[in-house]
Design a protein around this motif. Structure first.
Motif, PDB file in Angstrom:
ATOM      1  N   TRP A   1       0.832  -1.198   0.000  1.00 48.74           N
ATOM      2  CA  TRP A   1       0.000   0.000   0.000  1.00 48.74           C
ATOM      3  C   TRP A   1       0.869   1.252   0.000  1.00 48.74           C
ATOM      4  CZ3 TRP A   1      -5.108   0.079  -0.755  1.00 48.74           C
ATOM      5  CH2 TRP A   1      -5.835  -1.091  -0.503  1.00 48.74           C
ATOM      6  N   PHE A   2       0.369   2.316  -0.622  1.00 50.23           N
ATOM      7  CA  PHE A   2       1.050   3.605  -0.596  1.00 50.23           C
ATOM      8  C   PHE A   2       0.987   4.146   0.831  1.00 50.23           C
ATOM      9  CE2 PHE A   2       1.764   8.057  -0.954  1.00 50.23           C
ATOM     10  CZ  PHE A   2       2.448   8.294  -2.133  1.00 50.23           C
ATOM     11  N   THR A   3       2.165   4.291   1.442  1.00 53.67           N
ATOM     12  CA  THR A   3       2.242   4.721   2.836  1.00 53.67           C
ATOM     13  C   THR A   3       3.385   5.702   3.018  1.00 53.67           C
ATOM     14  OG1 THR A   3       1.513   2.522   3.548  1.00 53.67           O
ATOM     15  CG2 THR A   3       2.499   3.948   5.226  1.00 53.67           C
ATOM     16  N   SER A   4       3.120   6.839   3.667  1.00 53.28           N
ATOM     17  CA  SER A   4       4.195   7.740   4.068  1.00 53.28           C
ATOM     18  C   SER A   4       3.824   8.366   5.405  1.00 53.28           C
ATOM     19  CB  SER A   4       4.472   8.814   3.006  1.00 53.28           C
ATOM     20  OG  SER A   4       3.467   9.788   2.969  1.00 53.28           O
ATOM     21  N   TRP A   5       4.774   8.374   6.321  1.00 54.70           N
ATOM     22  CA  TRP A   5       4.551   8.990   7.613  1.00 54.70           C
ATOM     23  C   TRP A   5       5.867   9.365   8.283  1.00 54.70           C
ATOM     24  CZ3 TRP A   5       7.126   6.017  11.017  1.00 54.70           C
ATOM     25  CH2 TRP A   5       7.106   4.635  10.879  1.00 54.70           C
ATOM     26  N   VAL A   6       5.766  10.243   9.268  1.00 54.96           N
ATOM     27  CA  VAL A   6       6.899  10.655  10.093  1.00 54.96           C
ATOM     28  C   VAL A   6       6.449  10.582  11.545  1.00 54.96           C
ATOM     29  CG1 VAL A   6       8.404  12.567  10.761  1.00 54.96           C
ATOM     30  CG2 VAL A   6       7.883  12.190   8.347  1.00 54.96           C
ATOM     31  N   HIS A   7       7.302   9.987  12.393  1.00 56.61           N
ATOM     32  CA  HIS A   7       6.989   9.874  13.828  1.00 56.61           C
ATOM     33  C   HIS A   7       8.187  10.389  14.622  1.00 56.61           C
ATOM     34  CE1 HIS A   7       6.086   7.258  17.579  1.00 56.61           C
ATOM     35  NE2 HIS A   7       5.289   8.318  17.579  1.00 56.61           N
ATOM     36  N   VAL A   8       7.950  11.337  15.501  1.00 50.77           N
ATOM     37  CA  VAL A   8       9.017  11.921  16.310  1.00 50.77           C
ATOM     38  C   VAL A   8       8.616  11.818  17.782  1.00 50.77           C
ATOM     39  CG1 VAL A   8      10.403  13.978  16.775  1.00 50.77           C
ATOM     40  CG2 VAL A   8       9.562  13.541  14.451  1.00 50.77           C
ATOM     41  N   VAL A   9       9.544  11.331  18.603  1.00 53.33           N
ATOM     42  CA  VAL A   9       9.309  11.168  20.037  1.00 53.33           C
ATOM     43  C   VAL A   9      10.230  12.110  20.805  1.00 53.33           C
ATOM     44  CG1 VAL A   9       9.362   9.588  22.003  1.00 53.33           C
ATOM     45  CG2 VAL A   9       8.643   8.764  19.752  1.00 53.33           C
ATOM     46  N   GLY A  10       9.628  12.971  21.625  1.00 52.50           N
ATOM     47  CA  GLY A  10      10.387  13.852  22.499  1.00 52.50           C
ATOM     48  C   GLY A  10      10.101  13.532  23.942  1.00 52.50           C
ATOM     49  N   ASP A  11      10.845  14.127  24.879  1.00 50.66           N
ATOM     50  CA  ASP A  11      10.592  13.827  26.288  1.00 50.66           C
ATOM     51  C   ASP A  11       9.388  14.586  26.837  1.00 50.66           C
ATOM     52  OD1 ASP A  11      11.667  16.356  26.523  1.00 50.66           O
ATOM     53  OD2 ASP A  11      13.477  15.728  27.588  1.00 50.66           O
ATOM     54  N   GLU A  12       8.777  15.435  25.992  1.00 53.04           N
ATOM     55  CA  GLU A  12       7.573  16.131  26.423  1.00 53.04           C
ATOM     56  C   GLU A  12       6.392  15.932  25.472  1.00 53.04           C
ATOM     57  OE1 GLU A  12       8.297  20.233  27.226  1.00 53.04           O
ATOM     58  OE2 GLU A  12      10.017  19.835  28.514  1.00 53.04           O
ATOM     59  N   GLY A  13       6.575  15.073  24.470  1.00 52.05           N
ATOM     60  CA  GLY A  13       5.466  14.822  23.562  1.00 52.05           C
ATOM     61  C   GLY A  13       5.891  14.067  22.319  1.00 52.05           C
ATOM     62  N   THR A  14       4.889  13.726  21.495  1.00 46.76           N
ATOM     63  CA  THR A  14       5.158  12.995  20.248  1.00 46.76           C
ATOM     64  C   THR A  14       4.447  13.675  19.086  1.00 46.76           C
ATOM     65  OG1 THR A  14       3.254  11.512  20.525  1.00 46.76           O
ATOM     66  CG2 THR A  14       5.374  10.792  21.470  1.00 46.76           C
ATOM     67  N   LEU A  15       4.979  13.443  17.914  1.00 49.78           N
ATOM     68  CA  LEU A  15       4.402  13.964  16.671  1.00 49.78           C
ATOM     69  C   LEU A  15       4.238  12.823  15.689  1.00 49.78           C
ATOM     70  CD1 LEU A  15       3.701  16.259  14.582  1.00 49.78           C
ATOM     71  CD2 LEU A  15       6.154  16.301  14.058  1.00 49.78           C
ATOM     72  N   LEU A  16       3.062  12.721  15.100  1.00 48.79           N
ATOM     73  CA  LEU A  16       2.829  11.756  14.027  1.00 48.79           C
ATOM     74  C   LEU A  16       2.232  12.504  12.848  1.00 48.79           C
ATOM     75  CD1 LEU A  16       2.765   8.842  12.948  1.00 48.79           C
ATOM     76  CD2 LEU A  16       0.465   8.626  13.928  1.00 48.79           C
ATOM     77  N   VAL A  17       2.929  12.457  11.719  1.00 45.49           N
ATOM     78  CA  VAL A  17       2.449  13.111  10.501  1.00 45.49           C
ATOM     79  C   VAL A  17       2.110  12.032   9.486  1.00 45.49           C
ATOM     80  CG1 VAL A  17       2.933  14.783   8.687  1.00 45.49           C
ATOM     81  CG2 VAL A  17       3.948  15.079  10.958  1.00 45.49           C
TER      82      VAL A  17
END
Length: 328
Positions: free
Chosen positions: A235-251
């Protein structure tokens, strides 16, 4: 002033990447085209309203009626025709990945400096609000100190005789065509070049990687991981995941946010979700290209950035026990 562009090749991406965005502007015109097969170029020109069909690529880069060249050739044609266009005094928008390897990219960047012309690698996602937003979130400190990051881009591509992605001499391989994106996502989120620690590839015919995973380390010892693959049925899939000590980001869908996008930020204060505009990434890229040529802000995905892109890709191949393209 109208920016007059000539295009090299009748690539499938050209309508989305250039012709459609140009059609929405009154200061850009696609004036001419050449392809390996003149008949194909003529059919493409008729379909898309391009007024002039040239016999060969040299006729495009030397055409006095154009100001810039869009190089959408196979990767093995990027260095020669980008340099020839720059030497002819043309600005260049070159498709990604920039070159076959770092050495070629350096030659291209040197030519760009000598010419004084704008030369960029077409990482279109970078100029979209989603690309800008994910960089802002990480670099703002909202997530605290970054502890890890990962990114992916996968899609199924059939191994057919016409697939340039499966031809080593043309620069084939999943890392070249697809993996260049997650590597670029992470480089620009961190604003730094990573060290490649290890990589693992699944291959066809010895050197064509159909999947690749790589472990990276960014300044400060921050670990990161990228994965990519072009295995049929994926499947066509693209994402970015970033983990910090005060939060996370999922794009979700940073690559082509025009097809839908989602930015999820989770901190102690709660979880927020953002969905940004679905104007095509290529519209923003062309706008930035026009501004840069007119003397505005330089484009971050310039030839020097392309050298770094290729250096990291070369390092991934070597870590996986494979040769950089052009050295096979």
């Amino acid at each position: 002033m109208v920016l007059r562009i000539g295009t090299l090749g009748a690539a499938w991406i050209t309508p989305s990447a250039l012709i459609e965005p140009a059609a929405g502007r009154d200061d850009v015109e696609v004036r001419c085209i050449a392809a390996r097969d003149r008949g194909r170029a003529e059919a493409f020109a008729k379909e898309h309203g391009i007024p002039t069909v040239h016999d060969g690529y040299a006729d495009v880069v030397e055409d006095p009626e154009i100001d810039a060249v869009y190089n959408a050739l196979q990767i093995s044609g990027h260095k020669e025709w980008t340099i020839r266009a720059l030497e002819a005094g043309k600005h260049v928008l070159c498709e990604k990945p920039f070159a076959m390897n770092e050495a070629e990219a350096r030659e291209m960047a040197d030519a760009a400096r000598r010419s004084g012309r704008v030369c960029i690698e077409a990482f279109h996602y970078y100029y979209h609000p989603v690309g800008r937003r994910m960089r802002e979130i990480v670099q703002s400190g909202q997530l605290g100190a970054i502890r890890s990051a990962s990114a992916t881009f996968c899609t199924g591509i059939e191994d057919t005789p016409s697939s340039i992605r499966h031809q080593i001499e043309l620069g084939g391989g999943a890392t070249m065509d697809l993996g260049c994106y997650p590597l670029h996502f992470l480089r620009h989120i961190f604003g730094a070049e990573p060290e490649v620690l290890s990589a693992r590839a699944e291959t066809l015919r010895g050197q064509i990687d159909i999947s690749m995973e790589a472990d990276l380390r960014f300044p400060g010892g921050v670990p990161a991981h990228i994965s990519t693959g072009m295995i049929p049925g994926t499947w066509f899939t693209s994402w970015v995941h970033v983990v910090g000590d005060e939060g996370t980001l999922l794009v979700d869908q940073p690559l082509v946010p025009q097809n839908g996008n989602r930015i999820e930020i989770a901190t102690a204060a709660g979880t927020t979700v953002e969905t940004l505009e679905r104007t095509p990434t290529f519209v923003f890229q062309l706008e930035a290209f026009v501004r840069a040529i007119a003397g505005g802000a330089p484009m971050p995905t310039d030839a020097d950035d392309g050298v770094i892109s290729m250096r990291v890709i070369d390092a991934v191949y070597r870590a996986a026990g494979l040769s950089p393209r052009g050295e096979v």
